[in-house]
Design a protein around this motif. Structure first.
Motif, mmCIF file in Angstrom:
data_model
loop_
_atom_site.group_PDB
_atom_site.id
_atom_site.type_symbol
_atom_site.label_atom_id
_atom_site.label_comp_id
_atom_site.label_asym_id
_atom_site.label_seq_id
_atom_site.Cartn_x
_atom_site.Cartn_y
_atom_site.Cartn_z
ATOM 1 N N UNK A 1 0.854 -1.192 0.000
ATOM 2 C CA UNK A 1 0.000 0.000 0.000
ATOM 3 C C UNK A 1 0.881 1.230 0.000
ATOM 4 N N UNK B 1 1.624 4.852 1.430
ATOM 5 C CA UNK B 1 1.338 5.522 2.693
ATOM 6 C C UNK B 1 1.733 6.984 2.569
ATOM 7 N N UNK B 2 0.828 7.874 2.932
ATOM 8 C CA UNK B 2 1.100 9.317 2.848
ATOM 9 C C UNK B 2 0.894 9.952 4.215
ATOM 10 N N UNK C 1 4.802 11.222 0.601
ATOM 11 C CA UNK C 1 4.737 9.771 0.609
ATOM 12 C C UNK C 1 5.750 9.271 1.631
ATOM 13 N N UNK C 2 5.308 8.393 2.514
ATOM 14 C CA UNK C 2 6.170 7.953 3.602
ATOM 15 C C UNK C 2 6.916 6.667 3.287
ATOM 16 N N UNK C 3 6.483 5.949 2.252
ATOM 17 C CA UNK C 3 7.169 4.698 1.932
ATOM 18 C C UNK C 3 7.571 4.605 0.460
ATOM 19 N N UNK C 4 8.267 5.609 -0.066
ATOM 20 C CA UNK C 4 8.663 5.585 -1.483
ATOM 21 C C UNK C 4 9.949 4.780 -1.679
ATOM 22 N N UNK D 1 11.641 0.337 -1.176
ATOM 23 C CA UNK D 1 11.289 -1.078 -1.082
ATOM 24 C C UNK D 1 11.475 -1.585 0.341
ATOM 25 N N UNK D 2 11.620 -0.643 1.264
ATOM 26 C CA UNK D 2 11.762 -1.011 2.671
ATOM 27 C C UNK D 2 10.383 -1.133 3.304
ATOM 28 N N UNK D 3 9.613 -0.055 3.197
ATOM 29 C CA UNK D 3 8.265 -0.069 3.774
ATOM 30 C C UNK D 3 7.177 -0.108 2.718
ATOM 31 N N UNK D 4 7.535 0.029 1.456
ATOM 32 C CA UNK D 4 6.588 -0.357 0.404
ATOM 33 C C UNK D 4 6.914 -1.821 0.174
#
Lengths: 712, 323, 208
Positions: A621, A623-624, A631-634, A636-639
């Motif tokens: 997902x 996340x903003x 964007x907080x997860x741009x 491959x760590x939290x995306x």
């Protein structure tokens, strides 16, 4: 004469066989060159400056300090058609670009750019609050839903949804551009080789015939790489400005922010159902967001379009995030999630097992027999009989298992495609199409069709793709490529073969229409002793090669590709109800796709689609931050996308046999990814006894549903 | 990244002499798995990077007296492969293996794991340690699903991300540090601190000090770690618990339960540790310890799920230690 | 956004005026000696620094010694791809989270995006190109082809380096061990079934 129609099962050598993709050696040895790999003497690296604000007017852009840095060679400042600075509507949008002699210098130069803003606003980042709806109503009604609800023995009502995600192609968007002798040469990462150039004409100030596009390998598109995009124009302009080759590839964070999103969809569905499983009515109210653009309601009720009484409503919410782009099977994963989960809840409401409920209602679909066969096959593969239990009736212990299913559909008929096949006097053969291979196996499919048509081994023919100087072929979208290129290749090859047969006929003393190409020979049909080798036959061409061009719309009107497929998925999951963790034990994917050209690479689409489906079901997902729109997860760590150990055991099955294969070739790329969200969500509901309404099924969402639903 | 000078001294003293006494002027490079990311995100822009790759004496594991001495630049791979670590400190082996990526274990060091900066996505995306914009805090009303449920009443809402710290604290480890004034030792349990300003870091290490090693007493403690991780490969835990205690077969004593990824510092679960001490480690005892571990949690708007996960992690960590 | 304090110096000579080509940190002769005030012991000369401008380095890539000039900030990944045109190793996340940049460094798998090129000197670097060529495929490369473990292929080089090292270090690995051992690489197209099958097959063969 050779006939265009696809050969029957006994006349196929390579078609339908398991053939390793031809570019495997290049991909496994690092010799395949992607856009990102293009290097040139004196090449500059261009990087994009992004807006940190979600809503703002750019009032000034000062690049002087950046330009003063040694190594900085070019600057581009984004202006719209009126020559004004852009109005920013999401964080990450492009403001300017720097070209420099190294990536490091370009990166550093960006930190020296000074941008002034006015009218910095508060963004709207919530796409799941119906009070924020601003789009027009999209509604449809059929029959009399209210009467239908009146007839129902039970009414099941639920909330369903799935978050916005990105394409997350491993190779980011971008291209390498260079001008040579007044013409433009670009290597974009694209799924649209033939159609790409048009998007650069304005930036290049050249007519399309002077723009040369090449893309032999590309690292994933999934629907996001059809156009040249702003950055294609930017790198072109910078290349012209600096008179140097310029490579501009998006950074990973930019890739998530600006290169495409799959719209979200949320809402409520009410279903009326009789005790015997008859569906009497459907009423859905769906909202979601395609960013600042339009929201298109997913096709509801999905697959069960023959539902007698239904009412659907869909409305959009504007969110300050990057624009939506077609994401593999656009709107179908959303439609499947909403529909199949709602139906599963309806089955539970009358105490009917999901498989029986779905099978009972297949007459409401376009292809009831196909779905029945596929459901039975998938049920057998997953051992539905052995594992099924009513929802939540597996109490005890922290690990609860469950099964869930979903069915899906897609079009996938071949798109426009031209192919030129050349047979040379020395026997060498080449097929040329301005198409692309995204990892879908296009060049292998073409080689298989070409070789079988000419009676040759696969390694005796050559395929050229990936250039817009070759006969045009459509973009790889809609799962239309395999149907398009297999048809055009078949058409061209058949015409070329027939021209060869005309030349050979007098030598063999057999009429051309009694000749065939089979097993490396040109011979009287069925009579190898009255024939000659392929090489001998070709030598009769003298000095002149044969070249014939074929099309998806074939030269004699024979239909080689059709549209319309079905497929099903069944998931077997275990949920740790203490931690909210969902584990995929097994997934069975069953799919029909007409005539299969390469069984090995075709199955890979099912494996791959299932894995991509598991990923959006469990992990993925965007996340903003609600206040700033950042964007907080741009990354491959939290995306999060699934890793190798996260996907369980995947079992796939392609429907074969004349009923399917006689139809012609149909695409599979998109149907492969549609059912997983729904099947897994249904399996989780079956496992824990309550519905987790929203994807991805992250532990926090699962625990929330468990605590609200009072799971024993 | 900014352009920096690079030095690779051959002794700790030389390394120390190169370090600035303000954070961010210079940076220490060990495995590089965190520092390079910080540099690329522009979160630090040192004029000089001091590599420890040539300070060979910082690497290695040896027994000394009744303790295991682990050099700070020992890689995580070397740590988990070491027979003594495997035998005596399964809590650390589990925690390191849970990182889930051989590539990280091969490059990442023990010191680097202890000193890594927070993963907080506000911090990593440029909003500072305290996640603010124009002076306004973003985390309390933003997406705080991965943030702290303890020690979060101040500006710091991020969680400490060290895999090894909870276990090392539970095992009573001591860290050795060297600075311009010489060498000193500090208990692992006293090493971390919640920053009070944006320029602080999350530990009591000074900018011009080098973490040189870890010493873990080999006291025959049972120990174990349990982490709740969403993916089985490379991923961060949502919550983690490491425990260590004496257990001869009867009651538990000297219990130390330390929680990871739930507070700006590794969080010593004092109540839970006391709950467990002096008891037979049966289901009831484990349950009460788990409940005590989360009793004082102060979750934010989106991370309440961590409370449930944490009580499970504590229980399962104790079970792992007993196994 | 955080402020960045950048200084750009044009040449490879450090501000201390030392010049040293290879980053071994050796102490040059005839240089200043500083006395430590507290201990009264003569310290070694202040260690040399390199950069921030370009410095000449040598990298041993696939058995070949390659000379190049890089700033200290250049990663091994960028040195390979941009300076040496060794492009098999891919750039995807550039943050050490996806494995596409995996290479062998002295035989160990690492993320080359998280290693500075200057730190990779005096080490054996093996990239995907060093494992085999289209005319001379390694067993693992052939297995990947046989099991159709590539689609777009962008993750493939990183995976093959990782799986090659895995089977070398885990001969006879079980299916479960294979699954647990490849957590440092990601694939978006979803080739895991083929990768698992290829790796398991090679592991059962005893590693090659």
């Amino acid at each position: 004469m050779a006939k265009l129609a696809w050969p029957g099962p006994d006349r196929r050598k390579n078609i339908g066989a398991r053939i390793s993709r031809l570019d495997g050696p290049e991909k496994t040895t690092g010799t395949a060159k992607y856009s990102y790999d293009m290097n040139r003497e004196g090449m500059l690296y261009a990087k994009l400056y992004q807006s940190p604000h979600a809503i703002a007017k750019v009032t000034a852009v000062d690049t002087s300090e950046a330009e003063a840095m040694p190594g900085v060679k070019g600057v581009y400042i984004e202006k719209d058609r009126r020559g004004e600075f852009p109005n920013i509507t999401y964080a990450g949008d492009i403001i300017c670009a720097i070209a420099a002699t190294s990536e490091e210098i370009a990166d550093e130069a960006l930190t020296k750019v000074k941008v002034s803003y006015s009218d910095i606003g508060s963004p709207q980042m919530n796409d799941n609050d119906p009070s924020l709806i601003s789009g027009r109503d999209q509604s449809k009604e059929q029959g009399d839903p209210d009467a239908g609800f009146g007839e129902a023995d039970a009414v099941s009502e639920g909330t369903y949804g799935l978050a916005c995600i990105t394409h997350a192609c491993l190779e980011s968007h971008g291209q390498m551009a260079e001008f040579k002798d007044g013409e433009l040469y670009v290597w974009p990462s694209t799924q649209n080789v033939s159609g790409y150039a048009g998007g650069l004409a304005r930036a290049a100030e050249l007519s399309a015939d002077k723009i040369h596009v090449e893309c032999q390998y590309m690292g994933g598109g999934f629907g996001s790489k059809f156009g040249a995009d702003k950055w294609g124009s930017i790198s072109t302009i910078l290349s012209k400005q600096t008179a140097k080759p310029v490579k501009l590839m998006l950074e990973r964070d930019q890739e998530h922010k600006v290169a495409g999103h799959r719209p979200s969809a949320f809402g409520t569905v009410k279903i009326g159902v009789k005790k015997d499983g008859t569906i009497t009515a459907w009423d859905s109210d769906i909202w979601g967001s395609g960013g600042m653009g339009n929201f298109r309601m997913p096709p509801l009720p999905y697959v069960f379009t023959g539902l007698p009484n239904y009412r659907t409503l869909g409305r959009g919410i504007k969110v300050n995030r990057g624009a939506a782009r077609a994401w593999r099977g656009p709107n179908h994963p959303q439609a499947a999630l909403i529909t199949m989960c709602a139906l599963d809840d309806a089955a539970h409401a009358i105490g009917m097992d999901s498989l029986s409920f779905f099978k009972k209602n297949l007459h409401l679909t376009d292809r009831p027999e196909v779905y029945a066969e596929e459901l039975d096959k998938a049920a057998e593969m997953i051992d539905w009989k052995g594992k099924w239990h009513p929802r939540g009736e597996n109490t005890g212990g922290s690990m609860r298992s469950g099964l869930g299913l979903s069915i899906h559909t897609w079009g996938g008929g071949g798109g426009q495609s031209d192919c030129a096949v050349t047979i040379n006097p020395d026997g060498s053969v080449v097929g040329r199409t301005g198409t692309q291979d995204l990892g879908t196996g296009t060049r292998t499919v073409q080689a298989i069709v070409l070789s079988d048509t000419l009676g040759l081994p696969v390694d005796k023919v050559r395929i050229e793709i990936g250039k817009n100087s070759l006969p045009a072929s459509g973009a790889s979208g809609g799962s239309t490529t395999v149907g398009g290129v297999s048809s055009s290749t078949r058409d061209a090859a058949t015409q070329a073969l027939n021209a060869l047969l005309e030349k050979v006929a007098p030598d063999l003393g057999v009429e051309a229409d009694k000749l065939e190409a089979w097993d490396g020979r040109i011979q009287e049909i069925g009579n190898p002793s009255k024939g000659m080798s392929w090489e001998q036959a070709c030598s009769l061409l003298g000095g002149m090669a044969i070249t014939k061009q074929g099309s998806k719309d074939t030269s004699d009107g024979t239909i080689l590709t059709v549209s319309g497929v079905g497929g099903v998925g069944i998931a077997d999951v275990t949920v740790d109800i203490e931690t909210g963790m969902v584990t995929i034990n097994e997934y069975a994917a069953v799919q029909d796709c007409g005539l299969i050209i390469d069984e090995k690479t075709c199955e890979s689409q099912l494996y791959g689609g299932t894995i991509m489906g598991i990923t959006y079901a469990l992990y993925e997902e965007t996340v903003y931050d609600p206040a700033t729109g950042a964007m907080l997860n741009p990354d491959f760590e939290f995306y999060k996308i699934a890793g190798l150990a996260d996907v369980g055991k995947i079992k796939v099955h392609l429907m074969r046999g004349p009923k399917y294969e006689d139809r012609g070739v149909v695409g599979i790329g998109e149907p492969a990814v549609i059912s997983q969200g729904a099947a897994i969500a249904n399996a989780v509901a079956n496992a824990i006894g309550v519905r987790v309404p929203e994807l991805p099924l992250t532990p926090d969402r699962v625990l929330d549903a468990i605590s609200k639903g009072g799971v024993a | 990244m900014n352009a920096f000078e690079y030095a690779s001294p051959t002794s700790v003293d030389d390394a120390v002499s190169l370090l600035s006494d303000s954070w961010g002027e210079t940076e220490v490079l060990a495995g590089g798995t965190d520092l390079l990311t910080l540099l690329k995100q522009g979160l630090t822009a040192p004029r000089l990077v001091v590599s420890l790759s040539n300070v060979k004496q910082l690497s290695g594991i040896s027994k000394k007296g009744g303790s295991l001495e682990i050099g700070a630049t020992t890689t995580l791979s070397e740590l988990v492969a070491n027979a003594d670590v495997q035998e005596h400190f399964p809590a650390l082996v589990t925690a390191a293996n849970n990182i889930g990526s051989t590539q990280i274990l091969n490059a990442g060091t023990v010191g680097g794991d202890l000193l890594q900066r927070p993963r907080c996505w506000y911090f990593r995306n440029g909003f500072g340690l305290f996640g603010t914009h124009d002076g306004e805090p973003l985390v309390p009303t933003g997406d705080n699903r991965y943030h702290a449920i303890f020690g979060n009443s101040g500006a710091a809402k991020f969680v400490n991300a060290s895999s090894l710290a909870p276990g090392l604290i539970a095992l009573g480890a001591t860290l050795s540090v060297q600075g311009p004034g010489g060498a000193r030792e500090v208990k692992a349990s006293e090493f971390y601190s919640t920053p009070k300003s944006e320029n602080d870091r999350e530990y009591t290490l000074k900018p011009n000090e080098v973490l040189t090693g870890v010493s873990i007493p080999m006291q025959g403690l049972r120990n174990g770690t349990y982490e709740v991780r969403q993916r089985r490969g490379l991923d961060w835990p949502m919550v983690a618990a490491s425990v260590a205690f004496e257990h001869g077969g009867g009651t538990v004593s000297d219990a130390r339960i330390v929680l990871g990824h739930v507070a700006p510092v590794p969080w010593f679960a004092e109540k839970a540790s006391k709950e467990l001490g002096g008891k037979q480690p049966n289901d009831a005892a484990l349950k009460s310890a788990s409940e005590a571990a989360v009793a004082d949690a102060t979750p934010l708007s989106r991370n309440g799920y961590k409370v449930q996960q944490l009580r499970v992690a504590v229980r399962r960590a104790i079970e792992a230690a007993l196994a | 956004m955080s402020t960045k304090n950048t200084k750009h110096e044009p040449s490879g000579i450090s501000r201390r005026g030392f010049l040293k080509g290879v980053g071994a940190g050796a102490v040059a002769t005839g240089l200043l000696q500083e006395v430590s005030e507290s201990a009264g012991i003569a310290e070694a000369a202040t260690p040399t620094t390199l950069g921030p401008g370009e410095i000449p380095i040598k990298l041993n890539v696939n058995g070949q010694s390659r000379s190049l000039n890089v700033e200290p900030r250049v990663t091994l990944l960028d040195a390979l791809r941009n300076r040496l045109d060794v492009t098999g190793t891919k750039k995807v996340c550039d943050r050490g989270t996806c494995g596409a940049c995996t290479v062998l460094l002295d035989g160990k798998v690492v993320y080359s995006c998280s290693v500075l090129a200057v730190e990779a000197q005096d080490k054996k670097i093996v990239t995907i190109e060093g494992l085999g060529t289209p005319d001379n495929l390694s067993d693992m490369q052939a297995a990947f082809i046989e099991h159709d473990a590539s689609q777009c292929g962008f993750c493939t080089p990183g995976f093959i380096v990782a799986t090659t090292a895995f089977v070398r270090d885990n001969p006879g690995a079980t299916l479960e061990e294979v699954r647990e051992g490849l957590g440092g690489n990601l694939c978006r197209c979803g080739t895991y079934a083929g990768i698992t099958a290829a790796t398991f097959e090679q592991a059962q063969k005893g590693g090659a």
